[in-house]
Design a protein around this motif. Structure first.
Motif, PDB file in Angstrom:
ATOM      1  N   ALA A  61       0.948  -1.086  -0.034  1.00 37.40           N
ATOM      2  CA  ALA A  61      -0.078   0.179   0.008  1.00 37.40           C
ATOM      3  C   ALA A  61       0.973   1.511  -0.066  1.00 37.40           C
ATOM      4  O   ALA A  61       2.103   1.285   0.313  1.00 37.40           O
ATOM      5  N   LEU A  62       0.126   2.270  -0.421  1.00 36.77           N
ATOM      6  CA  LEU A  62       0.885   3.675  -0.365  1.00 36.77           C
ATOM      7  C   LEU A  62       0.137   4.471   0.512  1.00 36.77           C
ATOM      8  O   LEU A  62      -1.029   4.738   0.664  1.00 36.77           O
ATOM      9  N   LEU A  63       0.956   4.923   1.668  1.00 37.72           N
ATOM     10  CA  LEU A  63       0.586   5.982   2.649  1.00 37.72           C
ATOM     11  C   LEU A  63       1.013   7.450   2.414  1.00 37.72           C
ATOM     12  O   LEU A  63       2.119   7.581   2.536  1.00 37.72           O
ATOM     13  N   ILE A  64      -0.007   8.248   2.089  1.00 36.04           N
ATOM     14  CA  ILE A  64       0.657   9.672   2.062  1.00 36.04           C
ATOM     15  C   ILE A  64       0.663  10.212   3.376  1.00 36.04           C
ATOM     16  O   ILE A  64      -0.523  10.612   3.774  1.00 36.04           O
ATOM     17  N   ALA A  65       1.662  10.935   3.723  1.00 39.61           N
ATOM     18  CA  ALA A  65       1.486  11.634   5.061  1.00 39.61           C
ATOM     19  C   ALA A  65       1.772  13.144   4.855  1.00 39.61           C
ATOM     20  O   ALA A  65       2.704  13.531   4.361  1.00 39.61           O
ATOM     21  N   GLY A  66       0.689  13.860   5.291  1.00 44.09           N
ATOM     22  CA  GLY A  66       0.663  15.299   5.188  1.00 44.09           C
ATOM     23  C   GLY A  66       0.960  15.972   6.470  1.00 44.09           C
ATOM     24  O   GLY A  66       0.905  15.422   7.557  1.00 44.09           O
ATOM     25  N   HIS A  67       1.376  17.087   6.376  1.00 41.99           N
ATOM     26  CA  HIS A  67       1.582  18.032   7.763  1.00 41.99           C
ATOM     27  C   HIS A  67       0.182  18.457   8.434  1.00 41.99           C
ATOM     28  O   HIS A  67       0.350  18.157   9.806  1.00 41.99           O
ATOM     29  N   GLY A  68      -0.749  18.767   7.627  1.00 37.56           N
ATOM     30  CA  GLY A  68      -1.899  19.282   8.463  1.00 37.56           C
ATOM     31  C   GLY A  68      -1.967  20.751   8.457  1.00 37.56           C
ATOM     32  O   GLY A  68      -1.019  21.391   8.541  1.00 37.56           O
ATOM     33  N   ALA A  71      -5.347   6.523   9.418  1.00 35.10           N
ATOM     34  CA  ALA A  71      -4.980   5.822   8.015  1.00 35.10           C
ATOM     35  C   ALA A  71      -4.307   4.401   8.128  1.00 35.10           C
ATOM     36  O   ALA A  71      -4.867   3.445   7.349  1.00 35.10           O
ATOM     37  N   VAL A  72      -3.445   4.253   9.125  1.00 34.55           N
ATOM     38  CA  VAL A  72      -2.747   2.823   8.926  1.00 34.55           C
ATOM     39  C   VAL A  72      -3.736   1.894   9.635  1.00 34.55           C
ATOM     40  O   VAL A  72      -3.653   0.897   9.227  1.00 34.55           O
ATOM     41  N   ALA A  73      -4.543   2.324  10.638  1.00 34.05           N
ATOM     42  CA  ALA A  73      -5.489   1.390  10.888  1.00 34.05           C
ATOM     43  C   ALA A  73      -6.537   0.803   9.953  1.00 34.05           C
ATOM     44  O   ALA A  73      -6.966  -0.352   9.657  1.00 34.05           O
ATOM     45  N   ALA A  74      -6.828   1.957   9.095  1.00 32.60           N
ATOM     46  CA  ALA A  74      -7.748   1.485   7.870  1.00 32.60           C
ATOM     47  C   ALA A  74      -7.207   0.676   6.914  1.00 32.60           C
ATOM     48  O   ALA A  74      -7.651  -0.611   6.507  1.00 32.60           O
ATOM     49  N   LEU A  75      -5.826   0.562   6.709  1.00 32.80           N
ATOM     50  CA  LEU A  75      -5.026  -0.130   5.938  1.00 32.80           C
ATOM     51  C   LEU A  75      -5.233  -1.571   6.406  1.00 32.80           C
ATOM     52  O   LEU A  75      -5.141  -2.526   5.850  1.00 32.80           O
ATOM     53  N   ALA A  76      -4.716  -1.733   7.897  1.00 30.78           N
ATOM     54  CA  ALA A  76      -4.587  -2.743   8.433  1.00 30.78           C
ATOM     55  C   ALA A  76      -5.845  -3.662   8.613  1.00 30.78           C
ATOM     56  O   ALA A  76      -5.867  -5.093   8.233  1.00 30.78           O
ATOM     57  N   ALA A  77      -6.865  -2.749   8.675  1.00 29.12           N
ATOM     58  CA  ALA A  77      -8.253  -3.468   8.634  1.00 29.12           C
ATOM     59  C   ALA A  77      -8.639  -4.158   7.208  1.00 29.12           C
ATOM     60  O   ALA A  77      -9.510  -4.959   7.247  1.00 29.12           O
ATOM     61  N   GLU A  78      -8.002  -3.505   6.023  1.00 32.36           N
ATOM     62  CA  GLU A  78      -7.920  -3.991   4.941  1.00 32.36           C
ATOM     63  C   GLU A  78      -7.154  -5.249   4.615  1.00 32.36           C
ATOM     64  O   GLU A  78      -7.254  -5.825   3.459  1.00 32.36           O
ATOM     65  N   GLY A  79      -6.449  -5.610   5.519  1.00 30.00           N
ATOM     66  CA  GLY A  79      -5.413  -6.855   5.274  1.00 30.00           C
ATOM     67  C   GLY A  79      -4.169  -6.406   4.735  1.00 30.00           C
ATOM     68  O   GLY A  79      -3.359  -7.247   4.520  1.00 30.00           O
ATOM     69  N   VAL A  80      -3.957  -4.941   4.883  1.00 33.78           N
ATOM     70  CA  VAL A  80      -2.573  -4.650   4.117  1.00 33.78           C
ATOM     71  C   VAL A  80      -1.470  -5.075   5.308  1.00 33.78           C
ATOM     72  O   VAL A  80      -1.633  -4.730   6.632  1.00 33.78           O
ATOM     73  N   ARG A  81      -0.494  -5.707   4.859  1.00 35.08           N
ATOM     74  CA  ARG A  81       0.988  -6.050   5.942  1.00 35.08           C
ATOM     75  C   ARG A  81       1.991  -5.145   5.542  1.00 35.08           C
ATOM     76  O   ARG A  81       2.876  -5.377   6.444  1.00 35.08           O
ATOM     77  N   ARG A  82       1.946  -4.664   4.275  1.00 32.77           N
ATOM     78  CA  ARG A  82       3.187  -4.059   3.815  1.00 32.77           C
ATOM     79  C   ARG A  82       2.887  -2.636   3.164  1.00 32.77           C
ATOM     80  O   ARG A  82       1.861  -2.663   2.165  1.00 32.77           O
ATOM     81  N   PHE A  83       3.385  -1.585   3.539  1.00 34.11           N
ATOM     82  CA  PHE A  83       3.151  -0.332   2.801  1.00 34.11           C
ATOM     83  C   PHE A  83       4.448   0.647   2.796  1.00 34.11           C
ATOM     84  O   PHE A  83       5.481   0.131   3.557  1.00 34.11           O
ATOM     85  N   HIS A 103      -0.029  -2.624  15.631  1.00 32.25           N
ATOM     86  CA  HIS A 103      -0.529  -3.490  14.650  1.00 32.25           C
ATOM     87  C   HIS A 103       0.501  -4.573  14.358  1.00 32.25           C
ATOM     88  O   HIS A 103       1.608  -4.427  13.116  1.00 32.25           O
ATOM     89  N   PRO A 104       0.810  -5.432  15.041  1.00 33.89           N
ATOM     90  CA  PRO A 104       2.012  -6.688  14.762  1.00 33.89           C
ATOM     91  C   PRO A 104       1.709  -7.169  13.523  1.00 33.89           C
ATOM     92  O   PRO A 104       0.684  -7.777  13.020  1.00 33.89           O
ATOM     93  N   GLY A 105       2.966  -7.486  12.836  1.00 39.72           N
ATOM     94  CA  GLY A 105       2.879  -8.064  11.439  1.00 39.72           C
ATOM     95  C   GLY A 105       2.804  -6.998  10.648  1.00 39.72           C
ATOM     96  O   GLY A 105       3.323  -7.573   9.190  1.00 39.72           O
ATOM     97  N   ILE A 106       2.468  -5.967  10.568  1.00 39.78           N
ATOM     98  CA  ILE A 106       2.845  -4.826   9.444  1.00 39.78           C
ATOM     99  C   ILE A 106       4.138  -4.368   9.112  1.00 39.78           C
ATOM    100  O   ILE A 106       4.964  -4.116  10.124  1.00 39.78           O
TER     101      ILE A 106
END
Length: 325
Positions: free
Chosen positions: A6-13, A54-66, A94-97
């Protein structure tokens, strides 16, 4: 078909709701352009969603690497410390990611080209012929305004961007200022331009999206201009969610996954066609001498692997890369 990391885009806010929504819309656009690639975005502070969600949402979708890409122009404190720390916390939650971490975005030639367009738009020559465009640029000094940081390294990258913007673009000059935390500030930068003889200045915000700080840049420039009616001041738009920005984020994503970063060749004239240096692309770095020190021979060392021959003259023999004695 195997789903890619997965791609996680991190913004400043930002406290500016429009700027925050521009980021979220950009994340959605990157996802639309890359079907099959899980894409999420989150902020370090000030705006929802936070990186934690954002990371929790990816993990809930089964993502293990991003791979996480900081959507930031310079490697300031957030990109150097806050984002890596947040990612470390999420790995514990999220152990395993696992995740790879990409480089900040700039200064990159693609983004410099966008700044070039914003400059033309501010000058009103975006659709003009070459002669009119060259004439307008020759009479224009640019003030590139960065965010500003307590990190000198981050501030130095804005100066690098200013120099790269100046090279080969026919401008009267490019100066640098910051809107917060670092000197010179916007009024001081404008005063420097005026002192150096500028009659027309384009204030060019070095920001990705609209927000509180770009608005402050515009307001400060307008106040200074009102006090100096003899100097024409125009303010350009921010970089914005362009095709170039989307492509660069994907490039940083792939780079992070492969670990193929090596030395920073983003703006190397032997790899990238910069204005006025197109003839250098693909040319090798030749052994060269110092005209002012003929008694020494110098072995040129450089980590790039480029070729064909590019003859050098005494005038340009010492203008490119580091060397060893």
């Amino acid at each position: 078909m195997t789903t890619p990391p997965a791609l996680l885009i991190a913004g400043h806010g930002t406290r500016d709701t429009g700027g925050a929504e521009a980021f979220r819309a950009f994340v959605r656009e990157v996802a639309r352009r890359n079907p099959g690639l899980p894409v999420a975005g989150g902020f370090i502070e000030l705006s929802p969603p936070p990186l934690t969600e954002a990371v929790a949402a990816l993990a809930a979708e089964g993502v293990r690497r991003f791979a996480a890409v900081p959507l930031m122009l310079v490697a300031a404190g957030h990109a150097k410390g806050d984002i890596p720390a947040a990612l470390a916390r999420e790995r514990q939650r999220h152990p395993g990611i696992s995740c790879a971490y990409g480089r900040p975005l700039g200064p990159h030639p693609d983004l410099l080209r966008v700044l070039d367009r914003r400059l033309d738009e501010a000058l009103g020559v975006a659709d003009a012929g070459g002669a009119e465009r060259r004439s307008a640029r020759a009479e224009t000094t640019v003030l590139l305004v960065g965010r500003g940081s307590t990190d000198p390294d981050a501030n130095s990258e804005v100066f690098k961007a200013a120099r790269l913007l100046w090279e080969g673009r026919g401008l009267a000059g490019v100066e640098t200022a910051f809107v917060s935390l670092a000197a010179p500030d916007v009024p001081a930068g404008l005063e420097r331009c005026r002192t150096l003889g500028a009659r027309r200045i384009v204030v060019l915000p070095y920001f990705l999206f609209t927000g509180v700080l770009p608005d402050r840049v515009r307001d400060q420039a307008a106040r200074w201009a009102a006090d100096h009616p003899g100097t024409e001041v125009r303010t350009a738009g921010v970089i914005g969610p362009t095709d170039e920005l989307a492509s660069l984020v994907l490039a940083r994503y792939r780079e992070a996954l492969t670990g193929d970063i090596r030395m920073n060749c983003d703006a190397c004239v032997y790899r990238v066609a910069l204005p006025g240096f197109e003839d250098r692309v693909g040319a090798p770095q030749q052994p060269h001498h110092h005209p002012d020190d003929p008694a020494h021979s110098h072995a040129h060392s450089h980590a790039h692997s480029h070729s064909p021959t590019h003859p050098r003259t005494p005038q340009n023999a010492h203008d490119d890369h580091a060397h060893t004695h």
